[in-house]
Design a protein around this motif. Structure first.
Motif, short mmCIF file in Angstrom:
data_model
loop_
_atom_site.label_atom_id
_atom_site.label_comp_id
_atom_site.label_asym_id
_atom_site.label_seq_id
_atom_site.Cartn_x
_atom_site.Cartn_y
_atom_site.Cartn_z
N ILE A 174 0.83 -1.20 0.00
CA ILE A 174 0.00 0.00 0.00
C ILE A 174 0.87 1.26 0.00
O ILE A 174 1.81 1.37 0.77
N GLN A 175 0.53 2.18 -0.88
CA GLN A 175 1.22 3.47 -0.95
C GLN A 175 0.17 4.58 -0.95
O GLN A 175 -0.89 4.45 -1.55
N THR A 176 0.50 5.68 -0.27
CA THR A 176 -0.40 6.83 -0.19
C THR A 176 0.37 8.11 -0.46
O THR A 176 1.46 8.30 0.08
N THR A 177 -0.19 8.97 -1.31
CA THR A 177 0.40 10.28 -1.56
C THR A 177 -0.70 11.34 -1.53
O THR A 177 -1.88 11.03 -1.75
N ILE A 185 -4.15 6.55 -3.52
CA ILE A 185 -3.84 5.31 -2.81
C ILE A 185 -3.67 4.20 -3.83
O ILE A 185 -4.47 4.08 -4.76
N SER A 186 -2.63 3.39 -3.66
CA SER A 186 -2.41 2.26 -4.57
C SER A 186 -2.05 1.02 -3.77
O SER A 186 -1.65 1.11 -2.61
N GLY A 187 -2.19 -0.14 -4.41
CA GLY A 187 -1.81 -1.40 -3.78
C GLY A 187 -2.91 -2.08 -3.01
O GLY A 187 -2.65 -2.98 -2.22
N ILE A 188 -4.17 -1.67 -3.23
CA ILE A 188 -5.30 -2.28 -2.53
C ILE A 188 -6.28 -2.83 -3.56
O ILE A 188 -6.59 -2.17 -4.56
N ASN A 189 -6.79 -4.02 -3.29
CA ASN A 189 -7.79 -4.62 -4.16
C ASN A 189 -8.93 -5.18 -3.32
O ASN A 189 -9.29 -6.35 -3.42
N PHE A 241 -0.89 6.27 7.66
CA PHE A 241 0.13 7.06 6.98
C PHE A 241 0.04 8.50 7.46
O PHE A 241 -1.03 8.97 7.84
N LYS A 242 1.16 9.19 7.40
CA LYS A 242 1.16 10.64 7.60
C LYS A 242 1.21 11.31 6.23
O LYS A 242 1.96 10.89 5.35
N ILE A 243 0.40 12.36 6.05
CA ILE A 243 0.48 13.16 4.84
C ILE A 243 0.60 14.62 5.24
O ILE A 243 0.20 15.02 6.34
N VAL A 244 1.15 15.41 4.34
CA VAL A 244 1.32 16.84 4.58
C VAL A 244 0.58 17.59 3.49
O VAL A 244 0.82 17.38 2.29
N ALA A 245 -0.33 18.46 3.90
CA ALA A 245 -1.03 19.33 2.95
C ALA A 245 -0.24 20.63 2.84
O ALA A 245 -0.24 21.44 3.77
N LYS A 246 0.46 20.81 1.71
CA LYS A 246 1.34 21.97 1.55
C LYS A 246 0.60 23.12 0.87
O LYS A 246 -0.35 22.93 0.15
#
Length: 246
Positions: A174-177, A185-189, A241-246
């Motif tokens: 799983i990847q999140t951006t 989000i990718s890697g989920i089915n 996951f941690k994400i940053v809203a820039k």
């Protein structure tokens, strides 16, 4: 009629035998404890329930709608064996969600149902005696951002290969951006729930039963210059996951 009663009794006993065991830590006040499992081994699904009675001084959970569980296994080699990641990396740590509905007032109660053996593929075929663990909030531990150590005394058993399910492989992929206001989000089915929290623990996005076939993309436009926690969960995994809203 007696035969029908016997059939119903057998069905009840069968269902009861497969219900996961609930292991509870009640009224946390800064002291560690050992919880003894009656039936559960490392290969079984269990429910861990944690009750924080103070919510500020011993462990800061005020306004925290989830907490993380840092854990390793107790084997013949010692305690906290084969920890899957670092203490500061929250992404691999199981998440306990608030169950009492109000995180702003004591007592705060959190809960997770999972199969802990799935996190420890390197200990396949080893005998597992128990689980060493502590809880920490989203601020990364230290001081009152974490608890003291706890121990679950399991029924001794070998970690089976069948326990090491596809859940771990799924989580690793799983990847999140988050870029330009869009969450990718990718890697989920599988059908998943997606929740996003700000650093005060307030849920700002709640997407339920999202059918994901490989990738997911949604424009959210979260307030900028903020850090958020993304929690993705499904029937066989949960990852943050941690994400940053820039």
């Amino acid at each position: 009629m007696r035969k029908n009663y016997l059939i119903l009794l057998c069905l009840f006993l069968t269902v009861a035998s497969y219900a996961q065991e609930v292991l509870s830590i009640s009224g946390y006040n800064g002291a560690g404890s050992t919880i003894t499992a009656t039936t559960s081994t490392i290969n079984d699904e269990i429910t861990v329930r944690f009750e924080d009675s103070d919510i500020i001084n011993n462990f800061y959970t005020e306004n925290q709608t989830f907490i993380h569980m840092y854990l390793g296994l107790d084997t013949s080699s010692g305690s906290f064996q084969a920890v899957p990641g670092t203490f500061n990396d929250l992404s691999w740590q199981p998440v306990l969600n608030l169950t009492d509905g109000d995180a702003s007032t004591a007592t705060n109660t959190y809960e997770i149902t999972f199969t802990p053996g799935q996190l420890f593929p390197s200990l396949e075929n080893e005998t597992i005696f128990g689980i060493n663990f502590l809880f920490q909030n989203q601020f990364g531990g230290g001081g009152n951002n974490q608890t003291v150590d706890f121990y679950i005394d399991l029924v001794d058993a070998t970690l089976n290969s069948s326990t090491l399910s596809v859940g771990d492989a799924t989580k690793a992929q799983i990847q999140t951006t988050y870029n330009g206001g869009r969450l990718e989000i990718s890697g989920i089915n599988t059908t998943s729930n997606i929740s996003i929290y700000n650093l005060l623990g307030r849920k700002v996005v709640d997407l339920k039963n999202v059918a994901i076939n490989g990738t997911f993309s949604k424009y959210l436009d979260l307030p900028r210059n903020n850090i958020y926690i993304v929690k993705i969960s499904a029937a066989n995994f949960s990852k943050t996951f941690k994400i940053v809203a820039k």
